[in-house]
Design an enzyme around this catalytic site. Structure first.
Site, PDB file in Angstrom:
ATOM      1  CG  ASP A 152      -2.307   0.535   0.924  1.00  0.00           C
ATOM      2  OD1 ASP A 152      -2.398   1.434   0.080  1.00  0.00           O
ATOM      3  OD2 ASP A 152      -3.287   0.104   1.568  1.00  0.00           O
ATOM      4  CD1 TRP A 227      -4.157   3.439  -3.228  1.00  0.00           C
ATOM      5  CD2 TRP A 227      -3.410   5.428  -2.511  1.00  0.00           C
ATOM      6  NE1 TRP A 227      -3.857   3.314  -1.893  1.00  0.00           N
ATOM      7  CE2 TRP A 227      -3.400   4.528  -1.436  1.00  0.00           C
ATOM      8  CE3 TRP A 227      -2.995   6.745  -2.310  1.00  0.00           C
ATOM      9  CZ2 TRP A 227      -2.962   4.897  -0.151  1.00  0.00           C
ATOM     10  CZ3 TRP A 227      -2.575   7.117  -1.046  1.00  0.00           C
ATOM     11  CH2 TRP A 227      -2.561   6.202   0.013  1.00  0.00           C
ATOM     12  N   GLY A 228      -2.862   4.530  -8.396  1.00  0.00           N
ATOM     13  CA  GLY A 228      -2.772   5.179  -9.699  1.00  0.00           C
ATOM     14  C   GLY A 228      -1.970   6.463  -9.683  1.00  0.00           C
ATOM     15  CB  ALA A 230       3.927   8.193  -9.179  1.00  0.00           C
ATOM     16  CG  ASP A 248      -9.170   1.957  -1.006  1.00  0.00           C
ATOM     17  OD1 ASP A 248      -8.140   1.796  -1.687  1.00  0.00           O
ATOM     18  OD2 ASP A 248      -9.215   1.768   0.224  1.00  0.00           O
TER      19      ASP A 248
END
Ligand SMILES: *[C@@H]1O[C@H](CO)[C@@H](O)[C@H](O)[C@H]1NC(C)=O
Ligand SMILES: *[C@@H]1O[C@H](CO)[C@@H](O)[C@H](O)[C@H]1NC(C)=O
Ligand SMILES: *[C@@H]1O[C@H](CO)[C@@H](O)[C@H](O)[C@H]1NC(C)=O
Ligand SMILES: *[C@@H]1O[C@H](CO)[C@@H](O)[C@H](O)[C@H]1NC(C)=O
Ligand SMILES: *[C@@H]1O[C@H](CO)[C@@H](O)[C@H](O)[C@H]1NC(C)=O
Ligand SMILES: *[C@@H]1O[C@H](CO)[C@@H](O)[C@H](O)[C@H]1NC(C)=O
Ligand SMILES: *[C@@H]1O[C@H](CO)[C@@H](O)[C@H](O)[C@H]1NC(C)=O
Length: 455
Positions: A152, A227-228, A230, A248
């Site tokens: 994460d 989380w998409g 970078a 999420d």
């Protein structure tokens, strides 16, 4: 012997790309399994994993490929490592036999086990995490017999901040920007065009753990959960088997549709060994209707997403078990010969390439060993008649007859030329496999489905 040889070769290889091809085909296809988060959040203990594991077996889900049982956040002692070894400590109340004990029990059922950490000082729920301790944690996970790591992106130390932000068209992201045809229209504060995100601190944080995992004498599937941010589309495939492309998911139709719309712009980056991850399944959760559940599962499977069930399996309805076991969608998702996902071939109501968080593309198709999978998705609030026009579907030859199989009822509807018309209920998805073998001809043929098909 063979797997050890491959391991040594990859350790010596200078190329980060070949290094990602793991032994025994681990990570070549999207992962299938179960994860605790969407069902239980932090309220976990060993019993819940053993119930899930036994249910995967009893419900026949293991037989159709769901083989990972993944522990998400909150498994460890919250605020300290072992003072002698520096290792994370499994919470002794939740896991009385340690993670190794749970791992042995899951493996005894012929299943695999996954675990969770964060590329930060603490996990998202505030538990001890891995930044600065990647090698010791990877070694610990390998010793415990772990087969999968979800990694994460919470609690990143200030010195690891990126020098600039990527365009993230997700309402969940702190630097959300609207996009047009896949590109941010407002670039204020974002990295310049052409920026190489391989060199971002985010990519580096996730690469360090990937390298630590590769040093282990155990093949651990590596799943990025950043989380998409970078732009993992650029470097995810060099680093891991899958990368989250959004924040999420939640068990709400609007969130599922928003993520579907976003991921439809990233599918060119998906093929064998590297899969965009629109997050774990919400089948069985919240107030999703049967139609919404079908659409969620069908489109996630078609996008070659990892399919991680996220619900209490001892409470799952027979109808939802049947959706999760849909043999046509699983065969498409797990196709060993065709690696590319299904993609929109036409948006429908909106012009092609329209980015719209409430109204994703409606017409999808992708090739597979079994034939061309066609999905007709209805985001509208009422039943709509939709026409899958063979002339428009990539990989389908106009004028040729196709045997059409309804993927939901598993019935052969007959030989069709020209196209298939379906009445698709609100939020539902009609699904067909088009198979060669009917010869040439013209015209449409009548058939029946719960949504009617006609000429
Ligand atoms: C896990 O929690 C349930 C109640 O939520 C309890 O019945 C069970 O004994 C617990 N298992 C362990 C290993 O603590
Ligand atoms: C720390 O590790 C040592 C050596 O493996 C072990 O004996 C000890 O019980 C561990 N302590 C805790 C709190 O887990
Ligand atoms: C939108 O983007 C796609 C893929 O990048 C491209 O093929 C298409 O031509 C673009 N359409 C417009 C209208 O710019
Ligand atoms: C790697 O693991 C296998 C069993 O999983 C073991 O037989 C082998 O000795 C190990 N190799 C090294 C170098 O530790
Ligand atoms: C991802 O990497 C694998 C392994 O090198 C490669 O086979 C595959 O084509 C890559 N995916 C894309 C979309 O380039
Ligand atoms: C999204 O598309 C639908 C259908 O065309 C339209 O009604 C809605 O206004 C669009 N939303 C936005 C924000 O443009
Ligand atoms: C099917 O698509 C082709 C190409 O876009 C178009 O010319 C034709 O009119 C369509 N057929 C029908 C019945 O809509």
């Amino acid at each position: 012997m063979i797997s050890l040889f491959v391991l040594l070769l990859s350790a010596l290889s200078p190329s980060p790309i070949t290094a990602l091809v793991r032994p025994l085909d681990v990570g070549k296809l999207p992962a299938l399994g179960w994860n605790s988060w969407n069902a239980f959040n932090c309220d976990i203990n060993e019993t819940k994993f053993l119930v899930a594991a036994n249910k995967l077996v009893d419900l026949g889900l293991k037989d159709v490929g769901y083989n990972y049982v993944n522990i998400d956040d909150c498994w460890q002692v919250k605020d300290k490592r072992n003072e002698t070894t520096g290792r994370m400590i499994p919470d002794p109340d939740k896991f009385p036999d340690g993670i190794k004990g749970t791992s042995d029990k899951i493996h005894a059922l012929g299943l695999k086990i996954g675990i969770y950490s964060s590329a930060g000082t603490k996990t998202c729920a505030g538990y001890v995490a891995s930044i600065g301790n990647e090698l010791i944690d990877a070694t610990t996970f390998a010793d415990w017999g772990i087969d999968y790591l979800k990694y994460d992106n919470c609690n990143v130390p200030a010195e690891w901040a990126d020098e600039c932000d990527a365009c993230v068209p997700d309402s969940w992201a702190s630097h959300f920007r609207p996009i047009k045809n896949g590109t941010c229209t407002d670039k204020t504060g974002l990295c310049p065009d052409g920026y190489d995100f391989h060199k971002s601190n985010t990519a580096e944080r996730f690469r360090i753990m990937g390298d630590a995992l590769k040093k282990q004498n155990r093949t651990i599937l590596y799943s990025l959960c950043e989380w998409g941010e970078a732009n993992p589309q650029q470097w995810g495939n060099d680093t891991a088997a899958s990368w989250r492309m959004s924040g999420d998911i939640s068990p709400s139709w609007s969130r599922i549709v928003e993520i579907l719309n976003e991921n439809s712009f990233y599918l060119n980056y998906v093929d064998f060994w590297g899969h965009a991850d629109p997050d774990m399944l919400e089948v069985g959760n919240g107030d999703l209707t049967p139609a919404e559940t079908r659409s969620h599962f069908a489109l996630w499977a078609a996008m070659k997403s990892p399919l991680l069930i996220g619900t209490a399996l001892d409470k799952l309805s027979d109808a939802n078990v049947a959706i999760l076991k849909n043999k046509h969608l699983l065969a498409f998702n797990q196709d060993a010969v065709v690696g590319k996902p299904a993609m929109p071939y036409k948006w429908g109501t909106n012009p092609d390439w329209t980015f719209n968080a409430t109204w994703p593309a409606e017409f999808w198709a992708g090739d597979s060993q079994a034939g061309v999978l066609v999905l007709l998705f209805n985001p509208a609030g009422e039943t709509v008649e939709k026409f899958a026009n063979f002339t428009e579907i990539p990989g389908v030859t106009a004028g040729e007859m196709y045997e059409v199989v309804d993927i939901w009822t598993d019935t052969k509807l007959g030989c069709f030329g020209g196209g298939v018309v379906a009445h698709v209920d609100s939020h539902d998805t009609a699904g067909f496999l088009l198979k060669k073998g009917c010869g040439y001809g013209y015209g449409y043929k009548r058939g029946k489905r719960s949504s009617r098909i006609w000429s």
